[in-house]
Write an enzyme that holds these catalytic residues in place. Structure first.
Site, short mmCIF file in Angstrom:
data_model
loop_
_atom_site.label_atom_id
_atom_site.label_comp_id
_atom_site.label_asym_id
_atom_site.label_seq_id
_atom_site.Cartn_x
_atom_site.Cartn_y
_atom_site.Cartn_z
N ASP A 16 1.17 -1.21 0.14
CA ASP A 16 -0.44 0.11 0.04
C ASP A 16 1.13 1.15 -0.22
O ASP A 16 2.24 1.15 1.03
CB ASP A 16 -1.00 0.20 1.45
CG ASP A 16 -2.03 1.17 1.02
OD1 ASP A 16 -3.36 1.19 0.45
OD2 ASP A 16 -1.12 2.66 2.12
N GLU A 33 1.62 -0.07 -5.22
CA GLU A 33 0.31 1.16 -4.97
C GLU A 33 1.82 2.07 -5.26
O GLU A 33 1.86 2.70 -4.04
CB GLU A 33 -0.02 1.09 -4.22
CG GLU A 33 -1.34 2.12 -4.75
CD GLU A 33 -2.29 2.37 -3.51
OE1 GLU A 33 -3.36 3.55 -3.76
OE2 GLU A 33 -1.61 2.91 -2.59
C1 BGC Z 1 -5.24 2.40 -0.37
C2 BGC Z 1 -6.49 3.91 0.23
C3 BGC Z 1 -5.88 4.24 1.64
C4 BGC Z 1 -4.73 4.86 1.79
C5 BGC Z 1 -4.37 5.07 2.86
C6 BGC Z 1 -4.08 3.53 -0.40
O1 BGC Z 1 -3.67 3.93 -0.90
O2 BGC Z 1 -5.51 1.84 -1.10
O3 BGC Z 1 -7.81 2.99 1.03
O4 BGC Z 1 -6.84 4.55 2.18
O5 BGC Z 1 -3.90 4.23 1.02
O6 BGC Z 1 -3.34 3.51 3.39
#
Ligand code: BGC
Length: 516
Positions: free
Chosen positions: A202, A273
């Site tokens: 993440d 991500e």
């Molecule tokens: C997740 C979100 C989250 C954020 C903070 C992201 O990009 O997909 O759902 O709120 O990270 O962890």
């Protein structure tokens, strides 16, 4: 067909948002045994892998992206024994299992932070980004949080500010401290040892791994307020890669994680991500030799949807950087954006009666691109976005901050429906559910649709069955001749054994394939 690609290089991955998938114990909240119960539904669709959003212990301020124990299950979702049962069944069904690790920040209720915030000299004192105020008492830098307001919050016990790129309840971990990195490698080992096949990592670009002093972000000279309220936040007036995000030191994390993944057998997969002022450069940096296997491409997820020409540009641009590799993952939907069935309907100027055919076309398109793709729960049913949640029932802190101008992310997170005739659409036997079940979804309930011959689910399942027999789609990652016009998008996928011309017509909503 036997492919020489690694599983993740061409995987169709089904994303589960656990809180909203299936409730097995009648508390109105989805859980791990509920997922286990529905694994055959996912396997029958013909996908290759599952990614489950966070289910770790958490105060649920950001619904699991605020973790208070990375190695245990949130009690509402079950136990470690439930996880073991779920992963065993997943593997028996021939599916890979990916879980979501949140390395950049934890919950303010994590024991690491609870200890760290007490004083400047405790054993965890240096696990977060603690900085003295400026002489006038203000925050150390001009950094802003994604969810609104400053990225710094004052801690009276230490007389210092701490950094949080999201909510104040999500303090950023200090990855400049080798002990933090070691703790995260231990988290990876814990889950790899339990058999997980990979991680979706993440918000890796929001890891801060530099030591203080930190510089101010520069102003974004090309800022133009977007049409949508969430695009007008002051956050977007700054260039983040100038100081706050994507500093080179982050790569110490991706390299440590890669070494850990490589020490296990069986092609363990790391998908980051990542985002940045120059998203393409950031993706290339994160996937350089010895780092993450792939990055998640955000560009098909535009908040207000994309025209056919815009989709073509997104694909061409990604392909320019990643052709002949599986080191990217496309997605039209996830738990952070309005559902694609609604977003794209508007952007393509289609009639609501065309929604299901359009969604099927999007699913086929993303499954024909290079790399992997993530399908978000409910896309296989063409579920529309849910925009009539009463404000008092909203849950997402981002939406609560902005409503009614921007409804946040609840609109794509309402519970899945399984049987139109069952209470709560078969999601739960509770009197009420954590977010309301959408009436507009009942006519497309999952188990009903899986049994109906002409459903999006069935057509997509047939398509994925066919895809598995096409060498150009699953044995190579080469794409060329991307073309088309205002309404059509086409390209060729090529392997040693096959050249396959793929054509998607957004007027007739038909996909056609021709072997050249
Ligand atoms: C997740 C979100 C989250 C954020 C903070 C992201 O990009 O997909 O759902 O709120 O990270 O962890």
């Amino acid at each position: 067909m036997v492919s020489t690609l690694k599983w993740w290089e061409s995987a169709v991955i089904y994303q589960i948002y656990p809180r909203s998938f299936n409730d097995s114990n009648g508390d109105g909240i989805g859980d791990l045994p509920g997922i286990t119960e529905r694994l055959p539904y996912i396997a029958d669709l013909g996908v290759d892998a599952i990614w489950i959003s966070p289910f770790f212990k958490s105060p649920q301020r950001d619904f699991g992206y605020d973790v208070s124990d990375y190695c245990d299950i949130h009690p509402e979702y079950g136990t470690l024994a439930d996880f073991d049962t779920m992963i065993k069944r997943t593997h028996e069904l021939g599916l890979k299992l990916m879980i979501d690790i949140v390395p950049a920040h934890c919950s303010d209720q994590h024991p690491w932070f609870e200890e760290s915030r007490q004083s400047r000299d405790n054993p965890k004192a240096d696990w977060f980004h603690w900085v003295d105020p400026k002489p006038d008492g203000s925050a150390p830098t001009n950094w802003l949080s994604f969810f609104g307001g400053r990225a710094w919050t004052w801690e009276p016990r230490r007389q210092q500010y701490y950094l949080h790129n999201f909510l104040a309840q999500q303090p950023n971990l200090n990855h400049a401290n080798p002990a933090v990195q070691a703790a995260f490698v231990d988290v990876a080992k814990f889950w790899f040892d339990r058999g997980v096949d990979g991680f979706r990592l993440d918000a890796v670009h929001t890891i801060n791994a530099d030591a203080a002093p930190y510089a101010d972000n520069l102003a974004n000279p090309s800022f133009v307020p977007g049409a949508l309220p969430q695009q007008q936040q002051p956050f977007f007036r700054q260039l983040h890669d100038s100081a706050q995000l994507n500093q080179p030191s982050i790569q110490r994390f991706s390299e440590a994680y890669r070494q850990c993944a490589d020490s296990y057998e069986g092609d363990r997969f790391l998908m980051g991500e990542v985002h940045g002022d120059d998203a393409r450069k950031v993706s290339q940096t994160f996937t350089a030799e010895g780092r993450l296997h792939a990055t998640y491409n955000f560009n098909l997820l535009a908040w207000d949807g994309l025209s056919v020409s815009e989709m073509r540009s997104v694909i061409s641009e990604a392909v320019e950087a990643f052709n002949d590799s599986g080191r990217l993952c496309f997605a039209f939907s996830n738990h952070d954006v309005p559902r694609s069935a609604t977003r794209q309907l508007g952007a393509l100027g289609l009639d609501p009666s065309q929604q299901q055919a359009m969604q099927l076309l999007l699913l086929k398109l993303e499954s024909c691109l290079i790399g992997s793709t993530c399908i978000y729960q409910g896309e296989e049913l063409a579920l529309p976005d849910v925009r009539d949640i009463p404000v008092e029932q909203m849950q997402d802190p981002w939406g609560i901050e902005f409503a009614p101008a921007f409804l946040g992310r609840d609109t794509c997170r309402t519970p899945m429906v399984w049987r139109a005739a069952a209470p709560n659409g078969g999601f739960s036997s509770a009197a009420s559910t954590w977010l309301p079940v959408a009436k507009s979804h009942l006519a497309r309930a999952g188990l009903d649709e899986a049994e109906r011959a002409d459903s999006v689910y069935r057509h997509f399942a047939d398509f994925l069955g066919w895809r598995k027999s096409q060498p150009a789609l699953v044995s190579a990652n080469s794409i060329t001749n991307i073309g088309g016009d205002e309404h059509t998008l086409s390209f060729e996928r090529i392997s040693d054994a096959q050249t396959l011309r793929c054509h998607f017509n957004f007027k007739t909503l038909a996909a056609t394939f021709e072997e050249l």
